[in-house]
Design a protein around this motif. Structure first.
Motif, PDB file in Angstrom:
ATOM      1  N   PHE A 125     -13.444 -28.481 -35.510  1.00  8.49           N
ATOM      2  CA  PHE A 125     -14.656 -28.638 -34.714  1.00  8.49           C
ATOM      3  C   PHE A 125     -14.691 -30.015 -34.054  1.00  8.49           C
ATOM      4  O   PHE A 125     -15.054 -30.146 -32.876  1.00  8.49           O
ATOM      5  CB  PHE A 125     -15.887 -28.458 -35.617  1.00  8.49           C
ATOM      6  N   ASP A 126     -14.310 -31.052 -34.798  1.00 14.70           N
ATOM      7  CA  ASP A 126     -14.313 -32.417 -34.259  1.00 14.70           C
ATOM      8  C   ASP A 126     -13.354 -32.535 -33.075  1.00 14.70           C
ATOM      9  O   ASP A 126     -13.665 -33.165 -32.058  1.00 14.70           O
ATOM     10  CB  ASP A 126     -13.919 -33.415 -35.352  1.00 14.70           C
ATOM     11  N   HIS A 127     -12.187 -31.941 -33.223  1.00  7.13           N
ATOM     12  CA  HIS A 127     -11.204 -31.978 -32.135  1.00  7.13           C
ATOM     13  C   HIS A 127     -11.710 -31.203 -30.918  1.00  7.13           C
ATOM     14  O   HIS A 127     -11.418 -31.568 -29.776  1.00  7.13           O
ATOM     15  CB  HIS A 127      -9.877 -31.381 -32.615  1.00  7.13           C
ATOM     16  N   GLY A 128     -12.463 -30.137 -31.176  1.00  2.85           N
ATOM     17  CA  GLY A 128     -13.023 -29.370 -30.076  1.00  2.85           C
ATOM     18  C   GLY A 128     -14.013 -30.180 -29.261  1.00  2.85           C
ATOM     19  O   GLY A 128     -14.041 -30.088 -28.023  1.00  2.85           O
ATOM     20  N   ILE A 129     -14.825 -30.997 -29.933  1.00  4.61           N
ATOM     21  CA  ILE A 129     -15.783 -31.861 -29.228  1.00  4.61           C
ATOM     22  C   ILE A 129     -15.052 -32.888 -28.376  1.00  4.61           C
ATOM     23  O   ILE A 129     -15.394 -33.110 -27.208  1.00  4.61           O
ATOM     24  CB  ILE A 129     -16.720 -32.564 -30.234  1.00  4.61           C
ATOM     25  N   PHE A 130     -14.013 -33.512 -28.948  1.00  9.30           N
ATOM     26  CA  PHE A 130     -13.215 -34.480 -28.184  1.00  9.30           C
ATOM     27  C   PHE A 130     -12.587 -33.807 -26.965  1.00  9.30           C
ATOM     28  O   PHE A 130     -12.570 -34.375 -25.866  1.00  9.30           O
ATOM     29  CB  PHE A 130     -12.126 -35.071 -29.079  1.00  9.30           C
ATOM     30  N   THR A 131     -12.066 -32.594 -27.155  1.00  7.41           N
ATOM     31  CA  THR A 131     -11.415 -31.861 -26.065  1.00  7.41           C
ATOM     32  C   THR A 131     -12.385 -31.558 -24.932  1.00  7.41           C
ATOM     33  O   THR A 131     -12.060 -31.721 -23.750  1.00  7.41           O
ATOM     34  CB  THR A 131     -10.810 -30.551 -26.597  1.00  7.41           C
ATOM     35  N   LEU A 132     -13.586 -31.115 -25.269  1.00 11.41           N
ATOM     36  CA  LEU A 132     -14.584 -30.796 -24.235  1.00 11.41           C
ATOM     37  C   LEU A 132     -14.950 -32.037 -23.426  1.00 11.41           C
ATOM     38  O   LEU A 132     -15.064 -31.967 -22.191  1.00 11.41           O
ATOM     39  CB  LEU A 132     -15.835 -30.204 -24.889  1.00 11.41           C
ATOM     40  N   HIS A 133     -15.129 -33.156 -24.102  1.00 10.62           N
ATOM     41  CA  HIS A 133     -15.454 -34.395 -23.383  1.00 10.62           C
ATOM     42  C   HIS A 133     -14.279 -34.844 -22.513  1.00 10.62           C
ATOM     43  O   HIS A 133     -14.465 -35.256 -21.355  1.00 10.62           O
ATOM     44  CB  HIS A 133     -15.815 -35.496 -24.376  1.00 10.62           C
ATOM     45  N   TYR A 134     -13.063 -34.754 -23.051  1.00  9.44           N
ATOM     46  CA  TYR A 134     -11.888 -35.201 -22.297  1.00  9.44           C
ATOM     47  C   TYR A 134     -11.647 -34.323 -21.075  1.00  9.44           C
ATOM     48  O   TYR A 134     -11.375 -34.817 -19.975  1.00  9.44           O
ATOM     49  CB  TYR A 134     -10.665 -35.206 -23.204  1.00  9.44           C
ATOM     50  N   PHE A 135     -11.762 -33.013 -21.229  1.00 14.67           N
ATOM     51  CA  PHE A 135     -11.555 -32.121 -20.099  1.00 14.67           C
ATOM     52  C   PHE A 135     -12.663 -32.263 -19.058  1.00 14.67           C
ATOM     53  O   PHE A 135     -12.415 -32.088 -17.864  1.00 14.67           O
ATOM     54  CB  PHE A 135     -11.458 -30.671 -20.581  1.00 14.67           C
ATOM     55  N   SER A 136     -13.867 -32.573 -19.487  1.00 19.28           N
ATOM     56  CA  SER A 136     -14.951 -32.827 -18.538  1.00 19.28           C
ATOM     57  C   SER A 136     -14.623 -34.039 -17.689  1.00 19.28           C
ATOM     58  O   SER A 136     -14.831 -34.043 -16.465  1.00 19.28           O
ATOM     59  CB  SER A 136     -16.273 -33.042 -19.285  1.00 19.28           C
ATOM     60  N   PHE A 137     -14.083 -35.084 -18.337  1.00 19.36           N
ATOM     61  CA  PHE A 137     -13.676 -36.265 -17.585  1.00 19.36           C
ATOM     62  C   PHE A 137     -12.548 -35.936 -16.621  1.00 19.36           C
ATOM     63  O   PHE A 137     -12.557 -36.376 -15.464  1.00 19.36           O
ATOM     64  CB  PHE A 137     -13.220 -37.371 -18.537  1.00 19.36           C
ATOM     65  N   LEU A 138     -11.545 -35.168 -17.084  1.00 16.86           N
ATOM     66  CA  LEU A 138     -10.420 -34.816 -16.221  1.00 16.86           C
ATOM     67  C   LEU A 138     -10.887 -34.086 -14.968  1.00 16.86           C
ATOM     68  O   LEU A 138     -10.436 -34.392 -13.858  1.00 16.86           O
ATOM     69  CB  LEU A 138      -9.431 -33.930 -16.988  1.00 16.86           C
ATOM     70  N   LEU A 139     -11.797 -33.142 -15.126  1.00 24.22           N
ATOM     71  CA  LEU A 139     -12.293 -32.387 -13.977  1.00 24.22           C
ATOM     72  C   LEU A 139     -13.042 -33.298 -13.007  1.00 24.22           C
ATOM     73  O   LEU A 139     -12.892 -33.176 -11.791  1.00 24.22           O
ATOM     74  CB  LEU A 139     -13.194 -31.246 -14.446  1.00 24.22           C
ATOM     75  N   LEU A 140     -13.854 -34.207 -13.543  1.00 25.27           N
ATOM     76  CA  LEU A 140     -14.564 -35.149 -12.674  1.00 25.27           C
ATOM     77  C   LEU A 140     -13.593 -36.050 -11.928  1.00 25.27           C
ATOM     78  O   LEU A 140     -13.748 -36.303 -10.733  1.00 25.27           O
ATOM     79  CB  LEU A 140     -15.525 -36.004 -13.508  1.00 25.27           C
ATOM     80  N   ASN A 141     -12.588 -36.528 -12.643  1.00 29.28           N
ATOM     81  CA  ASN A 141     -11.598 -37.398 -12.026  1.00 29.28           C
ATOM     82  C   ASN A 141     -10.838 -36.673 -10.923  1.00 29.28           C
ATOM     83  O   ASN A 141     -10.615 -37.216  -9.835  1.00 29.28           O
ATOM     84  CB  ASN A 141     -10.625 -37.901 -13.101  1.00 29.28           C
ATOM     85  N   ILE A 142     -10.448 -35.430 -11.201  1.00 32.03           N
ATOM     86  CA  ILE A 142      -9.767 -34.622 -10.191  1.00 32.03           C
ATOM     87  C   ILE A 142     -10.665 -34.390  -8.982  1.00 32.03           C
ATOM     88  O   ILE A 142     -10.217 -34.430  -7.835  1.00 32.03           O
ATOM     89  CB  ILE A 142      -9.322 -33.277 -10.806  1.00 32.03           C
ATOM     90  N   LEU A 143     -11.953 -34.169  -9.241  1.00 29.63           N
ATOM     91  CA  LEU A 143     -12.901 -33.955  -8.152  1.00 29.63           C
ATOM     92  C   LEU A 143     -13.012 -35.198  -7.278  1.00 29.63           C
ATOM     93  O   LEU A 143     -13.011 -35.097  -6.037  1.00 29.63           O
ATOM     94  CB  LEU A 143     -14.276 -33.590  -8.720  1.00 29.63           C
ATOM     95  N   PHE A 144     -13.093 -36.375  -7.879  1.00 28.79           N
ATOM     96  CA  PHE A 144     -13.181 -37.623  -7.117  1.00 28.79           C
ATOM     97  C   PHE A 144     -11.935 -37.821  -6.253  1.00 28.79           C
ATOM     98  O   PHE A 144     -12.030 -38.170  -5.067  1.00 28.79           O
ATOM     99  CB  PHE A 144     -13.358 -38.815  -8.063  1.00 28.79           C
TER     100      PHE A 144
END
Length: 368
Positions: free
Chosen positions: A268-287
């Motif tokens: 579960f802890d790794h899942g939370i880290f993954t969701l935050h990291y992928f959210s950042f990746l998508l934002l970065n790609i969008l920028f």
């Protein structure tokens, strides 16, 4: 925070309990009037979807500039201050792919039938078939590589890069042709001959090879051109990309689970880290995507150089972000965190490339 008018009746409409303030202490429903002004629909949507009271913007700020902080805060049990990880990922994913849909990364037109009021828009292949362009090609066809002058001439047509060679031009010109009847798949020219050979010599890869072969022969029989295949694969891959990323989320978390203590860190802890990291990746790609679009619009060279520099910085930050977030979230020592992070990125790179390959195969099978 909602601005709906509070009801004078203190009885909750949802569960019937007494409501002393704004929200019911039993079910959490807001005790506001059932009927509101029309504009309330829009304000309520913004507040609910983005937590416009500051929660959403605070979440984005910390997500971008404080790697690992949101994960730490959430795992510490402080879960009302920021947008929940799942909701954040869904929202960022929706915005990113919505923008991609509005401004396609690859825009190819093969029919040349779309016309504007003043100037008819012709396709890439119609453009390079025009008499003017053919005359230019004829003048340089004897050269193995193009001169700087010839390259600039082609670049002005907005159809080819300035490093193109004559052989590459020839390959492009073949894109509007159908699949040749002599073209083989695995050494076979027809589906019947291929199926006969596959039946005699079965392979454990037949579950992949046979559908691909059947699709190839199907497109060949229909007379589909190479350019149509390319366009269809790009479109199908784009539509399947959000699904592929969503499928990859648990796999990314699984790799994190493998490389960390099972007693200290739950999946579960790794899942939370993954969701935050992928959210950042998508934002970065969008920028980066939006900046690349600006480069295509702005012709002022100093501004373009600044945009390219910004995109380069974002790409570097994209790589460094994972190492910083990993060290802060997992409280690992610098060198240990770096080694684990580098291993994880390597493993995920090959795993994601495998997924992308599968996505391309699925996209090919979906061509009609």
């Amino acid at each position: 925070m909602s601005h709906g008018k509070i009801r004078e009746d203190k009885t909750c409409l949802n569960c019937g309990h007494q409501v002393e303030e704004r929200f019911c202490p039993h079910c959490g429903q807001e005790n506001i009037e059932r009927r509101q002004p029309f504009y309330f629909l829009f304000t309520h949507f913004i507040e609910d979807f983005t937590h416009y009271d500051g929660q959403f913007w605070g979440t984005l700020k910390n997500l971008i500039f404080k790697p690992g902080m949101l994960t730490n805060t959430y795992l510490e049990g402080k879960r009302q201050k920021f947008v929940p990880p799942v909701k954040l990922y869904i929202f960022v994913s929706f915005i990113t792919f919505f923008v991609f849909a509005l401004f396609p990364m690859v825009k190819l037109n093969f029919d040349g039938n779309n016309n504007s009021k003043n100037t008819p828009k012709i396709s890439f292949f119609e453009k390079i078939k025009s008499p003017e362009v053919q005359k230019m090609f004829d003048s340089i066809k004897a050269e193995r590589t193009l001169t700087r002058k010839d390259s600039l001439s082609i670049q002005n047509l907005n159809v080819l890069p300035d490093t193109v060679t004559v052989n590459e031009i020839k390959e492009v010109l073949k894109m509007n042709k159908k699949i040749d009847t002599d073209v083989e798949y695995g050494g076979y020219k027809t589906r019947k001959s291929y199926d006969s050979a596959a039946a005699k010599n079965p392979s454990f890869l037949d579950f992949i090879q046979i559908p691909l072969a059947h699709k190839f022969f199907e497109l060949k029989e229909k007379g589909v051109t190479k350019q149509e295949i390319v366009v269809n694969m790009i479109e199908k891959s784009f539509h399947n990309l959000p699904k592929a990323l969503f499928i990859y989320l648990p796999l990314f978390a699984f790799f994190l689970w493998i490389f960390h203590s099972k007693k200290k860190w739950w999946y579960f802890d790794h899942g939370i880290f993954t969701l935050h990291y992928f959210s950042f990746l998508l934002l970065n790609i969008l920028f980066i995507f939006l900046l690349s679009k600006l480069v295509g619009v702005i012709s002022f060279r100093p501004i373009n150089l600044l945009l390219y520099l910004t995109m380069s910085v974002l790409l570097l930050y994209n790589i460094g972000y994972f190492f910083i977030a990993h060290r802060r979230a997992y409280h690992a020592h610098g060198m240990v965190s770096f080694i684990i992070g580098l291993t994880l990125l390597t493993v995920n790179f090959f795993a994601f490339m495998f997924l992308v390959t599968g996505l391309a195969l699925v996209s090919f099978l979906m061509i009609h």
